[in-house]
Design an enzyme around this catalytic site. Structure first.
Site, PDB file in Angstrom:
ATOM      1  N   SER A   1       0.859  -1.179   0.000  1.00 26.85           N
ATOM      2  CA  SER A   1       0.000   0.000   0.000  1.00 26.85           C
ATOM      3  C   SER A   1       0.898   1.232   0.000  1.00 26.85           C
ATOM      4  O   SER A   1       1.702   1.415   0.911  1.00 26.85           O
ATOM      5  CB  SER A   1      -0.883  -0.023   1.248  1.00 26.85           C
TER       6      SER A   1
ATOM      7  N   LYS B   1      -0.893  -0.924  -4.552  1.00 29.40           N
ATOM      8  CA  LYS B   1      -2.114  -0.160  -4.248  1.00 29.40           C
ATOM      9  C   LYS B   1      -1.677   1.261  -3.969  1.00 29.40           C
ATOM     10  O   LYS B   1      -0.758   1.477  -3.174  1.00 29.40           O
ATOM     11  CB  LYS B   1      -2.809  -0.788  -3.043  1.00 29.40           C
TER      12      LYS B   1
ATOM     13  N   LYS C   1      -2.848   5.136  -2.758  1.00 26.29           N
ATOM     14  CA  LYS C   1      -3.883   5.907  -2.080  1.00 26.29           C
ATOM     15  C   LYS C   1      -4.271   7.071  -2.978  1.00 26.29           C
ATOM     16  O   LYS C   1      -3.389   7.703  -3.599  1.00 26.29           O
ATOM     17  CB  LYS C   1      -3.349   6.424  -0.746  1.00 26.29           C
TER      18      LYS C   1
ATOM     19  N   ASP D   1      -7.054   3.112  -3.438  1.00 20.31           N
ATOM     20  CA  ASP D   1      -7.807   3.155  -2.179  1.00 20.31           C
ATOM     21  C   ASP D   1      -8.116   4.601  -1.831  1.00 20.31           C
ATOM     22  O   ASP D   1      -7.203   5.410  -1.613  1.00 20.31           O
ATOM     23  CB  ASP D   1      -6.981   2.499  -1.058  1.00 20.31           C
TER      24      ASP D   1
ATOM     25  N   ASN E   1     -10.158   5.571   0.800  1.00 22.66           N
ATOM     26  CA  ASN E   1     -10.464   5.778   2.223  1.00 22.66           C
ATOM     27  C   ASN E   1     -11.613   6.767   2.438  1.00 22.66           C
ATOM     28  O   ASN E   1     -11.487   7.750   3.173  1.00 22.66           O
ATOM     29  CB  ASN E   1      -9.213   6.217   2.999  1.00 22.66           C
TER      30      ASN E   1
ATOM     31  N   GLU F   1     -11.029   0.807  -3.876  1.00 21.85           N
ATOM     32  CA  GLU F   1     -11.359   0.474  -2.482  1.00 21.85           C
ATOM     33  C   GLU F   1     -12.023   1.674  -1.807  1.00 21.85           C
ATOM     34  O   GLU F   1     -11.494   2.790  -1.857  1.00 21.85           O
ATOM     35  CB  GLU F   1     -10.041   0.098  -1.776  1.00 21.85           C
TER      36      GLU F   1
ATOM     37  N   ASP G   1     -13.856  -1.608   2.332  1.00 20.74           N
ATOM     38  CA  ASP G   1     -12.971  -1.774   3.488  1.00 20.74           C
ATOM     39  C   ASP G   1     -13.744  -1.257   4.709  1.00 20.74           C
ATOM     40  O   ASP G   1     -14.402  -2.033   5.409  1.00 20.74           O
ATOM     41  CB  ASP G   1     -11.662  -1.002   3.218  1.00 20.74           C
TER      42      ASP G   1
ATOM     43  N   LYS H   1     -10.120  -7.131   7.264  1.00 17.08           N
ATOM     44  CA  LYS H   1      -9.152  -6.780   8.315  1.00 17.08           C
ATOM     45  C   LYS H   1      -9.734  -7.284   9.622  1.00 17.08           C
ATOM     46  O   LYS H   1     -10.846  -6.891  10.002  1.00 17.08           O
ATOM     47  CB  LYS H   1      -8.988  -5.261   8.427  1.00 17.08           C
TER      48      LYS H   1
ATOM     49  N   GLY I   1      -4.460  -4.367   5.723  1.00  8.82           N
ATOM     50  CA  GLY I   1      -3.466  -4.156   6.764  1.00  8.82           C
ATOM     51  C   GLY I   1      -3.721  -2.862   7.500  1.00  8.82           C
ATOM     52  O   GLY I   1      -4.455  -1.990   7.017  1.00  8.82           O
TER      53      GLY I   1
HETATM   54  O1  OSB Z   1      -7.357   1.716   4.144  1.00  4.52           O
HETATM   55  O2  OSB Z   1      -6.238  -0.048   3.924  1.00  4.52           O
HETATM   56  C1  OSB Z   1      -6.405   1.046   4.468  1.00  4.52           C
HETATM   57  C2  OSB Z   1      -3.471   1.786   6.772  1.00  4.52           C
HETATM   58  C3  OSB Z   1      -4.130   2.370   7.830  1.00  4.52           C
HETATM   59  C4  OSB Z   1      -5.478   2.557   7.766  1.00  4.52           C
HETATM   60  C5  OSB Z   1      -6.194   2.140   6.649  1.00  4.52           C
HETATM   61  C6  OSB Z   1      -5.546   1.534   5.593  1.00  4.52           C
HETATM   62  C7  OSB Z   1      -4.156   1.386   5.641  1.00  4.52           C
HETATM   63  C8  OSB Z   1      -3.355   0.844   4.561  1.00  4.52           C
HETATM   64  C9  OSB Z   1      -2.045   0.223   4.937  1.00  4.52           C
HETATM   65  O3  OSB Z   1      -3.647   0.934   3.402  1.00  4.52           O
HETATM   66  C10 OSB Z   1      -2.033  -1.222   4.687  1.00  4.52           C
HETATM   67  C11 OSB Z   1      -0.844  -1.910   5.305  1.00  4.52           C
HETATM   68  O4  OSB Z   1      -0.811  -2.114   6.523  1.00  4.52           O
HETATM   69  O5  OSB Z   1       0.054  -2.256   4.557  1.00  4.52           O
HETATM   70 MG    MG Z   2      -8.456   0.655   2.710  1.00  8.06          MG
END
Ligand code: OSB
Ligand code: MG
Length: 382
Positions: free
Chosen positions: A149, A175, A177, A202, A204, A227, A252, A276, A304
């Site tokens: 990520s 991936k 962000k 992703d 978020n 995502e 997610d 997760k 993660g």
């Molecule tokens: O949205 O997947 C997410 C880290 C913290 C909070 C949310 C996310 C993430 C990551 C990191 O994308 C994933 C990782 O631990 O490698």
């Molecule tokens: Mg995510």
């Protein structure tokens, strides 16, 4: 499949909680903010047969979800651990890991805190039986494909450089962000630089349905998935968006339980699910989501939360279940940390990470590294 063979109950003599501050090797930026230090809670469950370890994956501030570290620190001590004492005392002094979620159910939410506690009890129970977590959960392989990520960088050129480093290391899926204003151009830059690599984005929760036209522009990049484009509780809007996009929508933040997963699938709000354990209240609930998605033919992958070696080992075990058909955010420890708190931090080998086979989570704690990272510590007894 459901857990084939439950673990034996354990006697819990004490629960130790620590807040750790672990410096990140580079800042991690998402649509909700930048982190430079990972603040996380590590739990140790003390039993007559040895210790069990767990991790509460909250972050410093409630930005990814409503949970945050000081909230988890409080709720765990004030309500969750006392509920374990009560449950054990009703059961004659010991508690099975499969009973933890039920003992904590009267308390609403706080799933990351519950998940960390359940993992610590599970680790203690499995270590006592000398059984590996992977075998217990139903793992079907001894290594899992490793994705990475990548946080939002200064500009698309810097993103291309960063992604190039990870590709050189062997990560099999990237991936990135995204957020409004840092989406189409960033994705285009990575596609232009590296061609047909397995790529996903992703958001978020950073968009609304009124951004659908922008998000549809991402269709031309042949992404594995997008995502969580919309808010956590925007299930109906996700369904509307999914019908407009060619890119598969993966959820997610919205998937907080097996029930939420079943509802999202029924409403066609997602065609892929990120699992997760922290977000859903534990590894046992995570397996239930895996099972229902597998039965429905819906691919899942392991998300993660910048885990330490403790949660990272457990995630590798989970990601080895047969329904995890997409590479997870289960990267090597050094993607985030120069110094982990386990003696054998997870490493990348030909794009894969190994599923630990030792008892419990299968990793040993480095007591010096643990102490060095500890900023607060408390021990609770019945
Ligand atoms: O949205 O997947 C997410 C880290 C913290 C909070 C949310 C996310 C993430 C990551 C990191 O994308 C994933 C990782 O631990 O490698
Ligand atoms: Mg995510």
């Amino acid at each position: 499949m459901p857990i084939a063979r439950p673990a034996a109950p354990v006697v819990i003599d004490a629960v130790e909680l620590r807040v750790l501050h672990l410096p990140l090797v580079s800042p991690f930026t998402t649509s909700f903010g930048t982190e430079t230090v990972r603040e996380v809670i590590i739990l140790r469950v003390r039993t007559p047969d040895g210790d069990g370890w767990g991790e509460i994956v909250t972050q410093h501030a409630p930005r990814y979800s409503s949970e945050y570290t000081q909230g988890a620190w409080d709720v765990t001590q004030r309500f969750l651990v006392p509920a374990l004492w009560d449950a054990a005392s009703i059961a004659g002094g010991s508690l099975a890991p499969e009973g933890v979620a039920g003992a904590l159910r009267p308390f609403v939410g706080h799933r990351m805190a519950k998940a960390g506690l359940e993992l610590a009890v599970l680790d203690a129970a499995l270590r006592a039986e000398r059984r590996a977590l992977g075998e217990y959960l139903g793992a079907g392989t001894d290594r899992v494909a490793s994705g990475v990520s990548v946080g939002i960088q200064r500009d698309p050129a810097a993103l291309v450089d960063t992604v190039g480093d990870y590709l050189d290391q062997g990560y099999v899926r990237i991936k990135i962000k995204i957020k409004p204003g840092r989406d189409v151009a960033d994705t285009a830059a990575v596609r232009d630089a590296y061609g047909a690599i397995p790529l996903q984005v992703d958001a978020n929760s950073a968009y609304t349905l009124s951004d659908a036209d922008t998000l549809a522009e991402l269709d031309r990049f042949d992404l594995l998935l997008i995502e969580q484009p919309l808010q956590e509780d925007d299930i109906v809007d996700h369904a509307t968006l999914a019908a407009r996009l060619r890119t598969p929508v993966c959820l997610d933040e919205s998937i907080v339980s097996a029930k939420a997963a079943a509802d999202a699938l029924a409403l066609r709000a997602a065609s892929i699910i990120n699992i997760k354990a922290g977000r859903v209240g534990g590894y046992l609930e995570a397996v239930r989501i895996h099972d229902l998605c597998r039965a429905a033919g819906v691919p899942v992958w392991c998300g993660g939360m910048l885990e330490t070696g403790i949660g990272r080992a457990a995630n590798a075990a989970l990601a080895a279940l047969p329904g995890f058909t997409l590479p997870g955010d289960v990267s090597a420890s050094d993607r985030f940390y120069a110094r982990d708190i386990v003696t054998a931090p997870m490493v990348l080998e030909d794009g894969y990470v190994r599923v630990p086979t030792g008892p419990g989570i299968g990793v040993e704690i480095d007591p010096v590294a643990l102490d060095d990272a500890t900023v607060a510590r408390v021990e609770l007894r019945p």
